[in-house]
Write an enzyme that holds these catalytic residues in place. Structure first.
Site, mmCIF file in Angstrom:
data_model
loop_
_atom_site.group_PDB
_atom_site.id
_atom_site.type_symbol
_atom_site.label_atom_id
_atom_site.label_comp_id
_atom_site.label_asym_id
_atom_site.label_seq_id
_atom_site.Cartn_x
_atom_site.Cartn_y
_atom_site.Cartn_z
ATOM 1 N N ARG A 290 -4.628 4.222 -7.815
ATOM 2 C CA ARG A 290 -3.946 5.432 -7.313
ATOM 3 C C ARG A 290 -2.532 5.543 -7.866
ATOM 4 O O ARG A 290 -1.961 6.629 -7.903
ATOM 5 C CB ARG A 290 -3.920 5.436 -5.778
ATOM 6 C CG ARG A 290 -5.296 5.637 -5.161
ATOM 7 C CD ARG A 290 -5.260 5.504 -3.666
ATOM 8 N NE ARG A 290 -4.783 4.177 -3.258
ATOM 9 C CZ ARG A 290 -4.572 3.820 -1.997
ATOM 10 N NH1 ARG A 290 -4.794 4.676 -1.023
ATOM 11 N NH2 ARG A 290 -4.139 2.609 -1.704
ATOM 12 N N ASP B 90 -2.388 9.092 10.350
ATOM 13 C CA ASP B 90 -3.053 8.363 9.272
ATOM 14 C C ASP B 90 -4.363 7.732 9.734
ATOM 15 O O ASP B 90 -4.436 7.134 10.805
ATOM 16 C CB ASP B 90 -2.102 7.254 8.773
ATOM 17 C CG ASP B 90 -2.646 6.523 7.566
ATOM 18 O OD1 ASP B 90 -2.857 7.189 6.541
ATOM 19 O OD2 ASP B 90 -2.860 5.302 7.651
ATOM 20 N N GLU C 223 -5.522 13.173 9.212
ATOM 21 C CA GLU C 223 -5.987 12.699 7.916
ATOM 22 C C GLU C 223 -7.356 12.071 8.121
ATOM 23 O O GLU C 223 -7.481 10.874 8.377
ATOM 24 C CB GLU C 223 -5.028 11.661 7.306
ATOM 25 C CG GLU C 223 -5.359 11.354 5.858
ATOM 26 C CD GLU C 223 -5.741 9.916 5.544
ATOM 27 O OE1 GLU C 223 -6.191 9.663 4.422
ATOM 28 O OE2 GLU C 223 -5.610 9.035 6.415
ATOM 29 N N ASP D 16 0.826 -1.205 0.000
ATOM 30 C CA ASP D 16 0.000 0.000 0.000
ATOM 31 C C ASP D 16 0.864 1.260 0.000
ATOM 32 O O ASP D 16 0.627 2.199 0.759
ATOM 33 C CB ASP D 16 -0.970 -0.012 1.202
ATOM 34 C CG ASP D 16 -2.043 1.072 1.097
ATOM 35 O OD1 ASP D 16 -2.282 1.561 -0.026
ATOM 36 O OD2 ASP D 16 -2.633 1.426 2.137
HETATM 37 C C1 GLC Z 1 -4.523 6.598 4.401
HETATM 38 C C2 GLC Z 1 -3.522 6.768 3.283
HETATM 39 C C3 GLC Z 1 -3.810 5.793 2.194
HETATM 40 C C4 GLC Z 1 -3.739 4.410 2.763
HETATM 41 C C5 GLC Z 1 -4.635 4.263 4.010
HETATM 42 C C6 GLC Z 1 -4.299 3.020 4.759
HETATM 43 O O1 GLC Z 1 -5.816 6.869 3.997
HETATM 44 O O2 GLC Z 1 -3.553 8.082 2.806
HETATM 45 O O3 GLC Z 1 -2.919 5.943 1.122
HETATM 46 O O4 GLC Z 1 -4.149 3.491 1.783
HETATM 47 O O5 GLC Z 1 -4.444 5.310 4.921
HETATM 48 O O6 GLC Z 1 -3.111 3.187 5.498
#
Ligand code: GLC
Length: 629
Positions: free
Chosen positions: A505, A282, A324, A140
């Site tokens: 993405r 995050d 976030e 990821d």
């Molecule tokens: C956040 C990140 C994303 C990731 C997710 C899981 O949303 O921005 O890129 O896939 O967390 O960690």
């Protein structure tokens, strides 16, 4: 083990633990007096009934004290500077950049070599995408962390990261790293121990013997990565089920266990002492689970963030958190406060900028700026045009409804528009996580590709500049996705890579576009023109104190395609008028009659007379220094 008792008894226990771990200096003690009661309160609410609550709290404080004792002097100096100027991130001089270490520069050394360019651009904040040890292959983009204390060997070492942080600091750039604390990779030591049932680790994750509890939870949770697996759980080899919100190799931590909080706080303190200045928190919405709820943005998620905030304030008082939370706008703001996350992505402004460009109608964005932009003192938005993630249409249904727009249908339209499935669309985006069951989808693509440059639309460059002109002027830290300043296009080669094919993405995460950077001074090319126009805006912003802070007053015109606002400064006001439409707009003298006639066009360095009215070209905008009457 003792459960939490009174504040005074637990305070003594925590201080004893800190003293047993080493020296406790006066500076720490002074902060302890302020932060311990906070931390204790959060622990009482989260872990009051747990037999190990007091012990985990005491150990957390001891770890914070040790971290402070071992904090390098130059970081303590930086702490003192930040404490003396807590609003440092609200300055008009702030400019963020974000990139993947490998994709942009190969490795950490490559990033160091880019510092002169970052300075040329005016960056004061650099977010390096996750660079920690992660599973080989699919991880990821690094968001599956196997160790928070080890840099992915293909990128460099922790010592190099620490040196890079210092070099960036010298260059006036704050290092921003992710704190991926909702989950770890399935290869993390804790994950391995939890699955093996090792003492002390059984409850680090949410593991269930059969489908009974997963089924019960999934009645009310949402699917986040439906392309990867349905629901919120994945099955382990031995048949048990483990909570996994994102990819199947990202396992959610169980924060109902205070040992998890203590352990993660330890990882955070370690990172703090490497010279990181901002931690991007995050996936904050997902960190607490409760049966019968959506398991998103629960009150405990906030308590946890505040508890981390208190620990950081004890051991690294100059650092801040960025939230976030890509959720409903009512929820996004709940994470933002000096005691929780001082900074936050502004996903609403991002999404509505694209919405306005597609519809040629600025009203939803105008309403959002007027009603959803204000923030508590001591906090700031991070405004971006696009990120490493998809564009999700997270506006509030009721805001759309107020303008007579059906939210569901509108999202469907926007998805069609940005994936080029709508007749006449200028966009070349790709769908992400399309869910046939719910009709839900999101969009990926670089700014230039979404805005029309890839499709050869003549207005593409203007849209790129306009979108950035908004992000640079509404208030907060503008964040550039590095590469966008030279109009980087989509990179479809991810479809050739079996590990990336399933995640669109990657289309907007291409390598540093060397050819485009080489053309950045050549204004006969799109890269050169976009670069020149964006860097001009950056330098105007840096020299306009009105752009500091977050104060914004809406400015309405009779034209639905015009977004307008004032940014009041101490001595003058900047009036921003932006035309998201395809047609020229005349703003007449009457609309501008609340200002003195003499105004100054900041972008073109020229005096103008408001009595003549203002002509806004299609996708044109002005930044005017005006004097309200
Ligand atoms: C956040 C990140 C994303 C990731 C997710 C899981 O949303 O921005 O890129 O896939 O967390 O960690």
């Amino acid at each position: 083990m003792t459960a939490l008792t009174s504040l005074e008894i637990d305070r003594v226990a925590a201080l004893d633990a800190a003293k047993a771990a080493g020296r406790v200096d006066d500076a720490f003690l002074a902060r302890f007096d302020v932060q311990f009661p906070r931390l204790h309160g959060f622990f009482a609410e989260l872990y009051g009934a747990r037999p190990d609550g007091q012990q985990q709290l005491a150990e957390t404080v001891a770890a914070a004290s040790t971290a402070w004792n071992t904090r390098p002097l130059e970081l303590k100096v930086r702490d003192a500077q930040r404490e003396a100027e807590p609003g440092w991130f609200e300055s008009e001089r702030m400019l963020g950049g974000v990139c993947y270490v490998d994709r942009y520069a190969g490795n950490l050394e490559g990033i160091r070599e880019q510092i002169p360019y970052f300075r040329e651009l005016g960056l004061t904040y650099l977010h390096l995408m996750p660079l920690f040890d992660a599973p080989e292959g699919d991880n990821d983009g690094g968001y599956a962390v196997s160790s928070y204390r080890r840099v992915n060997p293909s990128l460099g070492t922790m010592a190099q990261l620490t040196e890079l942080a210092a070099d960036l600091r010298t260059a006036g750039i704050s290092l921003v790293l992710d704190f991926i604390f909702n989950h770890t990779s399935n290869e993390h030591e804790w994950a391995q121990k939890a699955v093996a049932g090792e003492d002390g680790f059984e409850d680090f994750y949410l593991i269930f013997p059969d489908r009974e509890m997963p089924d019960a939870y999934e009645l009310t949770t949402r699917e986040i990565f439906p392309d990867d697996h349905p629901g919120s759980f994945v099955q382990l080899e031995d048949g048990r089920w483990i909570w996994s919100t994102f990819y199947h190799y990202q396992w959610d931590l169980n924060y109902a266990n205070p040992a998890v909080f203590r352990a993660m706080a330890g990882e955070m303190l370690f990172l703090a002492n490497q010279g990181v200045e901002v931690l991007r928190m995050d996936a904050v919405a997902f960190i607490w689970k409760r049966l019968g709820t959506s398991c998103e943005s629960l009150p405990e998620a906030h308590l946890l963030l505040r508890a981390f905030n208190a620990v950081l304030a004890l051991a690294a008082p100059g650092m801040v958190f960025k939230s976030e939370a890509i959720v409903h706008p009512d929820e996004v703001v709940t994470y933002i406060s000096p005691g929780e996350c001082q900074l936050s992505y502004n996903p609403l402004q991002m999404a509505l900028t694209w919405e306005a460009l597609a519809t040629r109608d600025g009203r939803l964005l105008q309403d959002a700026l007027e009603h959803r932009h204000a923030l508590p003192e001591g906090t700031a938005w991070v405004n971006y045009v696009r990120s490493h993630d998809d564009v999700g249409w997270t506006f509030a249904d009721e805001d759309a409804g107020a303008l007579g727009i059906d939210a569901f249908g509108h999202r469907q339209f926007l998805n069609r528009f940005y994936t080029g499935r709508h007749d006449g669309s200028f966009a070349r985006g790709v769908a992400f996580q399309e869910n046939p069951a719910t009709g839900d989808a999101r969009v990926t693509g670089t700014t230039a590709s979404l805005a029309g440059i890839e499709a050869g639309d003549p207005a593409g460059e203007d849209r790129v500049v306009l979108a950035h002109a908004l992000a640079l002027s509404t208030g907060g830290i503008p964040l550039l996705y590095l590469g966008d300043e030279v109009a980087q296009l989509n990179d479809y080669s991810y479809t050739d890579d079996p590990l990336r094919r399933g995640d669109s993405r990657w289309v907007h995460r291409g390598n540093r576009p060397r050819d485009r950077y080489a053309l950045r001074d050549d204004v006969t090319t799109p890269s050169g023109r976009v670069f020149r126009r964006l860097t001009k805006l950056v330098s105007v912003r840096q020299q306009s104190p009105e752009f500091a802070g977050n104060a914004l007053i809406g400015f309405r015109t009779p034209h639905p395609s015009v977004v307008g606002y004032q940014r009041p400064g101490a001595d003058a006001t900047v009036l921003v008028l932006a035309n998201v439409g395809d047609a020229e707009v005349q703003i007449d003298q009457l609309t501008l009659s609340g200002f003195e006639r003499e105004a100054f066009d900041l972008v073109h360095d020229s005096d103008i007379d408001l009595a003549d009215g203002i002509v806004l070209r299609p996708h044109g905008f002005v930044w005017l220094r005006v004097t309200p009457l």
